[in-house]
Motif scaffolding. Structure first.
Motif, PDB file in Angstrom:
ATOM      1  N   PRO A  24       0.827  -1.207   0.000  1.00 22.65           N
ATOM      2  CA  PRO A  24       0.000   0.000   0.000  1.00 22.65           C
ATOM      3  C   PRO A  24       0.864   1.262   0.000  1.00 22.65           C
ATOM      4  O   PRO A  24       1.689   1.451   0.894  1.00 22.65           O
ATOM      5  N   VAL A  25       0.681   2.073  -1.003  1.00 27.58           N
ATOM      6  CA  VAL A  25       1.441   3.323  -1.107  1.00 27.58           C
ATOM      7  C   VAL A  25       0.463   4.481  -1.262  1.00 27.58           C
ATOM      8  O   VAL A  25      -0.470   4.416  -2.057  1.00 27.58           O
ATOM      9  N   LEU A  26       0.709   5.513  -0.468  1.00 28.78           N
ATOM     10  CA  LEU A  26      -0.108   6.720  -0.583  1.00 28.78           C
ATOM     11  C   LEU A  26       0.787   7.867  -1.021  1.00 28.78           C
ATOM     12  O   LEU A  26       1.793   8.170  -0.370  1.00 28.78           O
ATOM     13  N   LEU A  27       0.430   8.480  -2.122  1.00 30.27           N
ATOM     14  CA  LEU A  27       1.142   9.663  -2.599  1.00 30.27           C
ATOM     15  C   LEU A  27       0.383  10.863  -2.030  1.00 30.27           C
ATOM     16  O   LEU A  27      -0.766  11.126  -2.413  1.00 30.27           O
ATOM     17  N   LEU A  28       1.018  11.530  -1.084  1.00 30.77           N
ATOM     18  CA  LEU A  28       0.310  12.561  -0.316  1.00 30.77           C
ATOM     19  C   LEU A  28       0.882  13.957  -0.582  1.00 30.77           C
ATOM     20  O   LEU A  28       2.046  14.232  -0.264  1.00 30.77           O
ATOM     21  N   GLY A  29       0.051  14.807  -1.150  1.00 31.65           N
ATOM     22  CA  GLY A  29       0.466  16.195  -1.394  1.00 31.65           C
ATOM     23  C   GLY A  29       0.161  17.022  -0.161  1.00 31.65           C
ATOM     24  O   GLY A  29      -0.927  16.923   0.396  1.00 31.65           O
ATOM     25  N   ASN A  30       1.110  17.840   0.255  1.00 31.73           N
ATOM     26  CA  ASN A  30       0.893  18.675   1.438  1.00 31.73           C
ATOM     27  C   ASN A  30       0.927  20.159   1.053  1.00 31.73           C
ATOM     28  O   ASN A  30       1.386  20.520  -0.017  1.00 31.73           O
ATOM     29  N   LYS A  31       0.453  20.980   1.959  1.00 33.73           N
ATOM     30  CA  LYS A  31       0.459  22.449   1.859  1.00 33.73           C
ATOM     31  C   LYS A  31      -0.589  22.990   0.887  1.00 33.73           C
ATOM     32  O   LYS A  31      -0.340  23.935   0.147  1.00 33.73           O
ATOM     33  N   THR A  32      -1.780  22.403   0.912  1.00 38.76           N
ATOM     34  CA  THR A  32      -2.846  22.920   0.030  1.00 38.76           C
ATOM     35  C   THR A  32      -3.303  24.324   0.446  1.00 38.76           C
ATOM     36  O   THR A  32      -3.985  24.999  -0.310  1.00 38.76           O
ATOM     37  N   ASP A  33      -2.915  24.748   1.652  1.00 42.08           N
ATOM     38  CA  ASP A  33      -3.245  26.131   2.063  1.00 42.08           C
ATOM     39  C   ASP A  33      -2.462  27.141   1.226  1.00 42.08           C
ATOM     40  O   ASP A  33      -2.789  28.327   1.206  1.00 42.08           O
ATOM     41  N   LEU A  34      -1.415  26.660   0.535  1.00 42.37           N
ATOM     42  CA  LEU A  34      -0.620  27.562  -0.307  1.00 42.37           C
ATOM     43  C   LEU A  34      -0.976  27.382  -1.791  1.00 42.37           C
ATOM     44  O   LEU A  34      -0.113  27.424  -2.665  1.00 42.37           O
ATOM     45  N   GLU A  35      -2.247  27.150  -2.053  1.00 42.95           N
ATOM     46  CA  GLU A  35      -2.742  26.873  -3.413  1.00 42.95           C
ATOM     47  C   GLU A  35      -2.271  27.950  -4.406  1.00 42.95           C
ATOM     48  O   GLU A  35      -1.920  27.642  -5.552  1.00 42.95           O
ATOM     49  N   HIS A  36      -2.258  29.204  -3.960  1.00 45.56           N
ATOM     50  CA  HIS A  36      -1.868  30.310  -4.844  1.00 45.56           C
ATOM     51  C   HIS A  36      -0.424  30.163  -5.367  1.00 45.56           C
ATOM     52  O   HIS A  36      -0.086  30.726  -6.391  1.00 45.56           O
ATOM     53  N   ALA A  37       0.379  29.362  -4.633  1.00 47.45           N
ATOM     54  CA  ALA A  37       1.786  29.206  -5.044  1.00 47.45           C
ATOM     55  C   ALA A  37       2.041  27.813  -5.641  1.00 47.45           C
ATOM     56  O   ALA A  37       3.193  27.371  -5.732  1.00 47.45           O
ATOM     57  N   ARG A  38       0.977  27.121  -6.040  1.00 45.44           N
ATOM     58  CA  ARG A  38       1.085  25.739  -6.527  1.00 45.44           C
ATOM     59  C   ARG A  38       2.067  25.630  -7.708  1.00 45.44           C
ATOM     60  O   ARG A  38       2.026  26.410  -8.656  1.00 45.44           O
ATOM     61  N   GLN A  39       2.942  24.648  -7.587  1.00 43.51           N
ATOM     62  CA  GLN A  39       3.897  24.377  -8.673  1.00 43.51           C
ATOM     63  C   GLN A  39       3.649  23.003  -9.286  1.00 43.51           C
ATOM     64  O   GLN A  39       4.195  22.669 -10.315  1.00 43.51           O
ATOM     65  N   VAL A  40       2.920  22.188  -8.537  1.00 42.57           N
ATOM     66  CA  VAL A  40       2.703  20.808  -8.986  1.00 42.57           C
ATOM     67  C   VAL A  40       1.305  20.703  -9.605  1.00 42.57           C
ATOM     68  O   VAL A  40       0.301  20.936  -8.908  1.00 42.57           O
ATOM     69  N   ALA A  41       1.260  20.366 -10.874  1.00 40.99           N
ATOM     70  CA  ALA A  41      -0.045  20.264 -11.551  1.00 40.99           C
ATOM     71  C   ALA A  41      -0.786  19.016 -11.079  1.00 40.99           C
ATOM     72  O   ALA A  41      -0.182  17.940 -10.973  1.00 40.99           O
ATOM     73  N   ARG A  42      -2.072  19.191 -10.816  1.00 44.69           N
ATOM     74  CA  ARG A  42      -2.894  18.058 -10.334  1.00 44.69           C
ATOM     75  C   ARG A  42      -2.858  16.895 -11.317  1.00 44.69           C
ATOM     76  O   ARG A  42      -2.774  15.736 -10.926  1.00 44.69           O
ATOM     77  N   ASP A  43      -2.922  17.227 -12.613  1.00 46.31           N
ATOM     78  CA  ASP A  43      -2.942  16.170 -13.638  1.00 46.31           C
ATOM     79  C   ASP A  43      -1.671  15.330 -13.595  1.00 46.31           C
ATOM     80  O   ASP A  43      -1.710  14.123 -13.817  1.00 46.31           O
ATOM     81  N   ASP A  44      -0.538  15.988 -13.318  1.00 47.75           N
ATOM     82  CA  ASP A  44       0.743  15.246 -13.262  1.00 47.75           C
ATOM     83  C   ASP A  44       0.704  14.212 -12.143  1.00 47.75           C
ATOM     84  O   ASP A  44       1.179  13.089 -12.285  1.00 47.75           O
ATOM     85  N   VAL A  45       0.127  14.629 -11.025  1.00 46.33           N
ATOM     86  CA  VAL A  45       0.071  13.715  -9.872  1.00 46.33           C
ATOM     87  C   VAL A  45      -0.900  12.565 -10.152  1.00 46.33           C
ATOM     88  O   VAL A  45      -0.608  11.404  -9.871  1.00 46.33           O
ATOM     89  N   THR A  46      -2.050  12.901 -10.734  1.00 47.35           N
ATOM     90  CA  THR A  46      -3.041  11.863 -11.051  1.00 47.35           C
ATOM     91  C   THR A  46      -2.409  10.824 -11.978  1.00 47.35           C
ATOM     92  O   THR A  46      -2.564   9.616 -11.784  1.00 47.35           O
TER      93      THR A  46
END
Ligand SMILES: Nc1nc2c(ncn2[C@@H]2O[C@H](COP(=O)(O)OP(=O)(O)OP(=O)(O)O)[C@@H](O)[C@H]2O)c(=O)[nH]1
Length: 200
Positions: free
Chosen positions: A90-112
């Motif tokens: 079981p592996v969970l890929l967990l993105g943190n710091k969603t409170d800093l959405e305005h500074a997002r560098q990681v595209a959601r599609d890339d993670v999906t």
């Protein structure tokens, strides 16, 4: 990202103790107490971390949504696991710091895409805002990890018994062969006189 207070307020988990990069805690599962060790493998992969990853029962790979490189590092870990670990750990890929959405560098599609490619779960949270989502995610992961461990232990036992069976059979074949090749055993002379025997 794991903090001492991460699991407080949850009746299934107790006292997270910290020693160096390792955190230990008790987890109640199906009415049994399970000891869980959480190892912080940041800042990256080295030979000792790799070994830990390979024997872990569940993994959380954390990236920061405001740091493109952290997703690259996550991908490296996933690639390593893909090469070295067999079975659906079981592996969970967990993105943190969603409170800093305005500074997002990681595209959601890339993670999906990445999560799909490596068949792992994925979600994003803000540890700063609230740890209750992190808590329930971790709880699910621990349960999956316990199940995975049971399967893994079962497989090792099965493999061991197959190996023991084969080695027993091979042993009996070789014993037979060596008996066939050896000259017939002479019958030991029957000793009737015990006078010269010495006890040691
Ligand atoms: N804004 C924001 N900051 C966070 C969040 N989670 C952690 N941080 C901050 O990010 C920094 C790194 O947090 P750590 O908990 O040390 O994370 P880590 O993954 O152990 O990071 P390393 O020590 O660099 O390996 C700290 O300054 C935290 O306060 C979050 O959800 N939002």
């Amino acid at each position: 990202m794991l903090k001492e207070n991460l699991f407080t307020g949850n009746d299934k988990m107790t006292a997270l103790e910290k020693s160096n990069c390792s955190y230990q805690m008790m987890f109640r599962y199906e009415d049994a107490a399970v000891k869980v060790e959480i190892l912080d493998c940041s800042p990256g992969l080295d030979s000792s971390n790799c070994r830990h990853l390979e024997v872990a029962d569940a993994l959380v790979i954390v990236y920061s949504i405001v740091d493109r490189d952290s997703l690259k590092a996550a991908k490296t870990v996933l690639e390593h696991l893909n090469k070295r670990v067999h079975g659906a750990i079981p592996v969970l890929l967990l993105g943190n710091k969603t409170d800093l959405e305005h500074a997002r560098q990681v595209a959601r599609d890339d993670v999906t895409l990445l999560a799909h490619q490596f068949k792992c779960s994925h979600c994003e949270v803000s540890a700063a805002e609230s740890f209750s989502p992190v808590n329930s995610i971790m709880q699910q992961l621990l349960e999956d990890g316990i199940q995975f461990r049971r399967t893994r232990v079962g497989q090792v036992k099965r493999r061991k018994s197959i190996f023991e069976n084969v080695s027993r059979r091979l042993g009996s074949v070789f014993r037979r062969k060596s008996l066939e090749g050896s000259p017939p055993k002479r019958k030991a002379p029957h000793v009737t006189n015990n006078i010269n025997r010495r006890s040691v």
